[in-house]
Design a protein around this motif. Structure first.
Motif, PDB file in Angstrom:
ATOM      1  N   ASP A  19       0.827  -1.208   0.000  1.00  0.00           N
ATOM      2  CA  ASP A  19       0.000   0.000   0.000  1.00  0.00           C
ATOM      3  C   ASP A  19       0.865   1.264   0.000  1.00  0.00           C
ATOM      4  OD1 ASP A  19      -2.429   1.312  -0.063  1.00  0.00           O
ATOM      5  OD2 ASP A  19      -2.624   1.394   2.118  1.00  0.00           O
ATOM      6  N   GLY A  20       0.313   2.316  -0.589  1.00  0.00           N
ATOM      7  CA  GLY A  20       0.971   3.627  -0.529  1.00  0.00           C
ATOM      8  C   GLY A  20       1.548   4.113  -1.848  1.00  0.00           C
ATOM      9  N   ARG A  23       0.119   7.713  -2.653  1.00  0.00           N
ATOM     10  CA  ARG A  23       0.660   8.763  -1.780  1.00  0.00           C
ATOM     11  C   ARG A  23       2.122   9.031  -2.073  1.00  0.00           C
ATOM     12  NH1 ARG A  23      -1.118   5.986   3.480  1.00  0.00           N
ATOM     13  NH2 ARG A  23      -1.613   4.344   1.956  1.00  0.00           N
ATOM     14  N   ARG A  70     -12.204   2.449  -8.030  1.00  0.00           N
ATOM     15  CA  ARG A  70     -11.329   3.588  -8.384  1.00  0.00           C
ATOM     16  C   ARG A  70     -11.680   4.115  -9.784  1.00  0.00           C
ATOM     17  NH1 ARG A  70      -5.457   2.506  -5.691  1.00  0.00           N
ATOM     18  NH2 ARG A  70      -6.274   1.863  -3.672  1.00  0.00           N
TER      19      ARG A  70
HETATM   20 MG    MG Z   1      -4.091   2.389  -0.592  1.00  0.00          MG
END
Ligand code: MG
Ligand code: IPE
Ligand code: IPE
Length: 244
Positions: A19-20, A23, A70
């Motif tokens: 994850d990430g 970001r 998404r």
């Molecule tokens: Mg995520």
């Protein structure tokens, strides 16, 4: 007989919530797609590191059943990245004796993608080094629901008695049938949640949450998570193991 690992043992099965990516990219003023692209590099590094460390099973969450929510362009990009990864990396993984398995719901996926999955699995079926399990269109509640439906059909047609449904029978109907449960689950990106991943299989898994974004993950990050795992006192409901 017990399948518990001694506290100083290496995990046999490591599962990762990668994850990430978004970001990581946003922080650098880049589009989210750039984060996903770098995420594939982190995946390659991690597969190599896991194989070098002698881990037997590495299960990577690449796309959840909820990720369809998404924007269409991002979904399309993620699917294309997966296709490209399979096209470019499977031959090398095969040479490295890695066995590829894909878990998740294949119904409703494009035929060309399903064919790619089947070919990658068939080619690497007899490989004996790392098992690389890619969770794609994976959701644990959906997986458990599919297992319950399959079991219910057997009860309805009289091939299985309701009283004979055990945790082992349920486990054998999950996509992960035949794999040991994860010893260690790592989630990058700082969130501390499971996001519909391996709910049944993680009954006694050790969770390690790391703040770094997935594109930054490397062999050191994996080693750090494993060090944390080795400090944990796994009790499986029993009492602390006696140390000499
Ligand atoms: Mg995520
Ligand atoms: C993980 O990174 C990749 C997938 C879920 C496919 P994200 O895309 O979730 O990145 P963040 O969490 O938005 O930063
Ligand atoms: C989990 O990450 C799914 C994958 C890494 C493939 P998400 O980014 O989708 O999870 P939430 O939405 O933050 O729970």
């Amino acid at each position: 007989m017990s399948d518990r690992a001694a506290p100083d043992c290496m995990p046999r099965h490591v599962a990762i919530i990668m994850d990430g990516n978004g970001r990581w990219a946003t922080q650098r003023g880049l589009p989210r797609s750039a984060g996903h692209r770098q995420g594939v590099e982190a995946l390659r590094r991690t597969v190599r590191a896991a194989a070098d460390m002698g881990i037997s099973v590495l299960t990577l969450y690449s796309f959840s059943t909820e990720n369809w929510a998404r924007p269409q362009a991002e979904v399309r990009f993620l699917l294309e990245l997966l296709r490209r990864f399979i096209r470019t990396d499977v031959a090398d993984l095969h040479k490295s004796n890695v066995r590829i398995m894909i878990i998740g719901d294949r119904d409703g996926l494009e035929l060309s993608l399903r064919t790619m999955f089947e070919e990658a699995e068939a080619l690497t079926r007899h490989n004996t080094a790392l098992k690389l399990v890619i969770a794609f269109n994976y959701g644990s509640r959906q997986e458990i629901t599919r297992a319950v439906q399959a079991i219910a059909r057997q009860v309805a047609d009289g091939t299985l008695a309701a009283a004979d449904i055990t945790p082992a029978v349920i486990g054998a109907h999950l996509d992960t049938a035949g794999l040991p449960d994860p010893d260690l689950l790592i989630r990058t990106g700082g969130e501390q949640r499971i996001s519909n991943y391996l709910l049944w299989q993680c009954a006694y898994t050790e969770f390690v949450f790391q703040p770094e974004y997935w594109p930054e993950f490397d062999a050191h990050s994996l080693a750090r998570a494993i060090e944390t795992f080795r400090m944990r006192d796994r009790r499986f409901g029993g009492l602390k193991a006696q140390t000499a």
